[in-house]
Write a protein that holds these residues in place. Structure first.
Motif, PDB file in Angstrom:
ATOM      1  N   ASP A 124       0.856  -1.181   0.000  1.00  0.00           N
ATOM      2  CA  ASP A 124       0.000   0.000   0.000  1.00  0.00           C
ATOM      3  C   ASP A 124       0.897   1.238   0.000  1.00  0.00           C
ATOM      4  O   ASP A 124       2.115   1.131   0.186  1.00  0.00           O
ATOM      5  CB  ASP A 124      -0.906  -0.012   1.230  1.00  0.00           C
ATOM      6  CG  ASP A 124      -2.129  -0.884   1.050  1.00  0.00           C
ATOM      7  OD1 ASP A 124      -2.825  -0.701   0.035  1.00  0.00           O
ATOM      8  OD2 ASP A 124      -2.404  -1.735   1.918  1.00  0.00           O
ATOM      9  N   SER A 177      -2.478   2.543   4.420  1.00  0.00           N
ATOM     10  CA  SER A 177      -1.240   3.257   4.087  1.00  0.00           C
ATOM     11  C   SER A 177      -0.265   3.165   5.253  1.00  0.00           C
ATOM     12  O   SER A 177      -0.648   2.833   6.380  1.00  0.00           O
ATOM     13  CB  SER A 177      -1.532   4.730   3.783  1.00  0.00           C
ATOM     14  OG  SER A 177      -2.058   5.382   4.926  1.00  0.00           O
ATOM     15  N   HIS A 235      -1.984   0.926  -5.444  1.00  0.00           N
ATOM     16  CA  HIS A 235      -2.410   2.306  -5.617  1.00  0.00           C
ATOM     17  C   HIS A 235      -2.107   2.688  -7.059  1.00  0.00           C
ATOM     18  O   HIS A 235      -1.381   1.953  -7.738  1.00  0.00           O
ATOM     19  CB  HIS A 235      -1.721   3.225  -4.587  1.00  0.00           C
ATOM     20  CG  HIS A 235      -0.263   3.015  -4.356  1.00  0.00           C
ATOM     21  ND1 HIS A 235       0.723   3.744  -4.983  1.00  0.00           N
ATOM     22  CD2 HIS A 235       0.407   2.124  -3.559  1.00  0.00           C
ATOM     23  CE1 HIS A 235       1.912   3.355  -4.572  1.00  0.00           C
ATOM     24  NE2 HIS A 235       1.754   2.349  -3.713  1.00  0.00           N
ATOM     25  N   SER A 249      -6.252   9.724   1.059  1.00  0.00           N
ATOM     26  CA  SER A 249      -5.535   8.943   0.043  1.00  0.00           C
ATOM     27  C   SER A 249      -6.058   9.190  -1.365  1.00  0.00           C
ATOM     28  O   SER A 249      -5.622   8.546  -2.312  1.00  0.00           O
ATOM     29  CB  SER A 249      -5.617   7.453   0.372  1.00  0.00           C
ATOM     30  OG  SER A 249      -6.943   6.976   0.285  1.00  0.00           O
TER      31      SER A 249
END
Length: 619
Positions: free
Chosen positions: A126, A138, A183, A199
């Motif tokens: 992540d 995250s 991501h 995010s």
């Protein structure tokens, strides 16, 4: 015995991955990738195919030795996953220092090379280049260069900056053997209370799409190569419009709603990156409520189980032929650090675990994130419920990415170079500058911001949450009492409603957007003694209105060190951010808004896109 570098009779150098003394087609670096994939798929056992379709969380080791002490004791080890279950897609959380991380990856690749057909390991992560530590979403930068959260990149709103970030992050990832990025997050931040907004790139779908393309440019390049990191764009078809702002990790946050009819708005960033090309897509956990597409009501099951969304929309209508990997833990229960999280099998909770696997396969998914055991996939084939040919389709997609990344030909990294590249002084300086640039300086109501900003050398500053060392380094004079200060700087933590029943829940800052009365009273007390600048980490669109009457300026940050904040306030690095989302007037305005509509609350304090006040140091 591991795969050795061998020489074919015609002089071609290759890795003898199955150790049979012959350069088989999948080992031949000269052949087109499609031929190498087809050859290897034809050789794999059912067990090996099923293992490829699992991506699991694994603990790295503290010393970099593959069998050394783990950061998360008690979990199945990386060696056991590779050797025992043929799982070669491994998702990591904590990492040691760069040299040790590179050593661990190299040792693990040697383990993989000694197993079966020598399929190399793909390490995924992540995001881990900023300030938010959330084990479900995250990690803090640690040894890597630190940048603003994606929301801060959205505030800068410059594809060139995003491309530069992604290129640097790619170089740091590849240096330690990380080759898969879970991501970018392409969700559009339209629900003010939602915990995952930090995010995202903000509420503007067009901007999210443009920045998403730039992100892929930096990580993947024009096409995947041995220098690339493969990206997994998420959460398809757009995970922003969560009912009441709750997150679908949890049983109370399952519903994804479209009261404003904005489904296509949330889909737009995914259209952009699919057209551009992206390696993988992760569907949202959420359940679409009341959604109708092409005149047909969409089944109210989680998107990872949804045939209309994965096959009908993503595969057939949008033409995506890459990997579709479920979000983590759709099928089985998750446990970590003494907490439990039920399977995120929203809408199909009544199905057995093996039936959930089948429904996700039928929907069009290729890989199961966060699962540990391929046994049920094997059982589905052996029972005749799913043909092995169905697994072959997904396995081919997964292997194609490994081949494109060059992992079959050389999966190893330079341990000395890792220590030099990761977190280099150059990368850290660029990241810190981006933190300052993303700052948005907003006008307060107690005086003209220009009367206190930029902070000039020698200014006496009361800043209880900023170190004296940082103040002095910025040329300022720290003082202990507001009454002795020329300017006070108050650095406020963002408000949220603490929760800690489910695994991961404590990391998700959800619920109320309002500051406690005590916080507002403290700001008022300090402001009565000195002109006051309030800085706020804006991870969500917080209710700033009660702070404004007491502040000369309110400074929105999106992941910034104290030094980066002071650089912006002194004008050494000009702030240039724009608010990536609207700042609502009140809780009532938020409650009256539509979760899928960008902005749109009544009488907002600041519109989305509001530019920073200009603060520049004297020439």
């Amino acid at each position: 015995m591991t795969a050795s570098l061998s020489t074919a009779p015609d002089g071609t150098r290759y890795r003898d991955l199955n150790r049979n003394g012959v350069m088989d087609p999948y080992e031949d670096p000269r052949l087109p990738i499609a031929e190498r994939v087809a050859d290897l798929v034809s050789r794999l056992s059912l067990e090996e195919k099923a293992g490829l379709m699992i991506q699991t969380i694994v603990s790295t080791t503290t010393d970099g030795e593959v069998d050394g002490p783990a950061f998360m004791p008690g979990r199945t080890t990386a060696r056991e996953f590779v050797e025992g279950s043929h799982i070669t897609h491994l998702n990591i959380h904590q990492i040691p220092d760069p040299r040790a991380m590179a050593r661990w990856v190299n040792a693990l690749q040697r383990v993989a090379a000694a197993s079966g057909h020598g399929i190399p390991v793909t390490i995924s992560t992540d995001p881990r280049h900023s300030f938010t530590e959330n084990w479900g979403a995250s990690f803090t930068a640690g040894h890597l260069s630190a940048w603003p959260e994606p929301l801060g990149l959205g505030a800068i709103a410059d594809p060139g900056v995003v491309r530069e970030f992604a290129d640097i992050a790619r170089r740091e990832y590849t240096a330690v053997g990380i080759r898969s990025a879970l991501h970018p997050t392409l969700d559009v931040a339209t629900e003010p209370r939602w915990a995952r907004q930090y995010s995202t790139f903000g509420q503007d779908a067009d901007l999210v799409g443009r920045l998403g393309v730039a992100y892929l440019d930096g990580f993947e390049g024009d096409r995947l190569t041995s220098a690339s990191v493969a990206c997994m764009a998420k959460h398809f078809p757009g995970g922003g419009p969560e009912k009441d702002g709750e997150d679908p990790h949890f049983p109370y946050g399952t519903d994804q709603v479209y009261p404003g009819g904005m489904f296509e708005y949330h889909l737009e960033p995914f259209r952009r990156v699919i057209e551009r090309g992206v390696s993988a897509i992760m569907p949202s956990y959420g359940v679409p409520r009341g959604l109708v597409l092409d005149g047909e009501r969409v089944e109210e099951v989680g998107f990872g189980f949804n045939h209309q969304i994965i096959t009908g929309l993503l595969r057939e209508k949008l033409g995506f032929d890459g990997v579709v990997c479920t979000d983590w833990g759709l099928v089985t229960e998750s446990r970590m650090m003494g907490k439990v999280l039920p399977p995120r099998s929203w809408g199909v909770e009544h199905l057995s675990e093996i039936e959930r696997f089948r429904k996700a396969l039928d929907a069009g998914c290729d890989q199961f994130g966060g699962e540990d055991d391929p046994a049920l996939l094997i059982e589905l084939v052996r029972s005749g419920a799913v043909p092995e040919s169905r697994l072959d389709v997904s396995v081919a997609r997964l292997l194609r990415v490994k081949f494109e990344l060059g992992l079959f030909d050389d999966p190893f990294v330079d341990e000395d170079a890792a220590a030099e590249v990761v977190g280099s002084a150059e990368f850290r300086a660029i990241g810190t500058q981006a933190q300052s640039r993303s700052t948005v300086i907003l006008p307060g109501g107690s005086g003209d911001a220009a009367s206190v900003l930029p902070l000039r050398p020698g200014t006496a500053v009361h800043a209880p949450d900023i170190s004296d060392e940082a103040l002095r380094e910025a040329g300022l004079e720290p003082v202990a009492e507001p009454a002795d200060a020329d300017v006070a700087i108050l650095r406020l933590a963002p408000p949220f409603e603490p929760r800690d029943h489910f695994m991961l829940e404590s990391s998700f800052h959800a619920g109320s957007l309002a500051f406690d009365d005590e916080v507002v009273a403290t700001v008022a007390e300090v402001a009565a003694a000195a002109p006051t600048v309030v800085t706020v980490h804006l991870e969500r669109p917080l209710l700033l209105a009660p702070l404004l009457p007491h502040a000369h300026a309110v400074v929105a940050t999106f992941g910034a060190s104290e030094g980066a904040i002071l650089d912006a306030l002194t004008g050494r690095v000009p702030a240039e951010g724009r608010l990536p989302f609207e700042i609502p007037r009140s809780t009532e305005a938020v409650l009256a808004g539509h979760s899928d509509v960008p902005g749109g609350t009544a009488d907002p304090v600041f519109e989305g896109g509001r530019a920073t006040l200009e603060v520049r140091a004297d020439a």
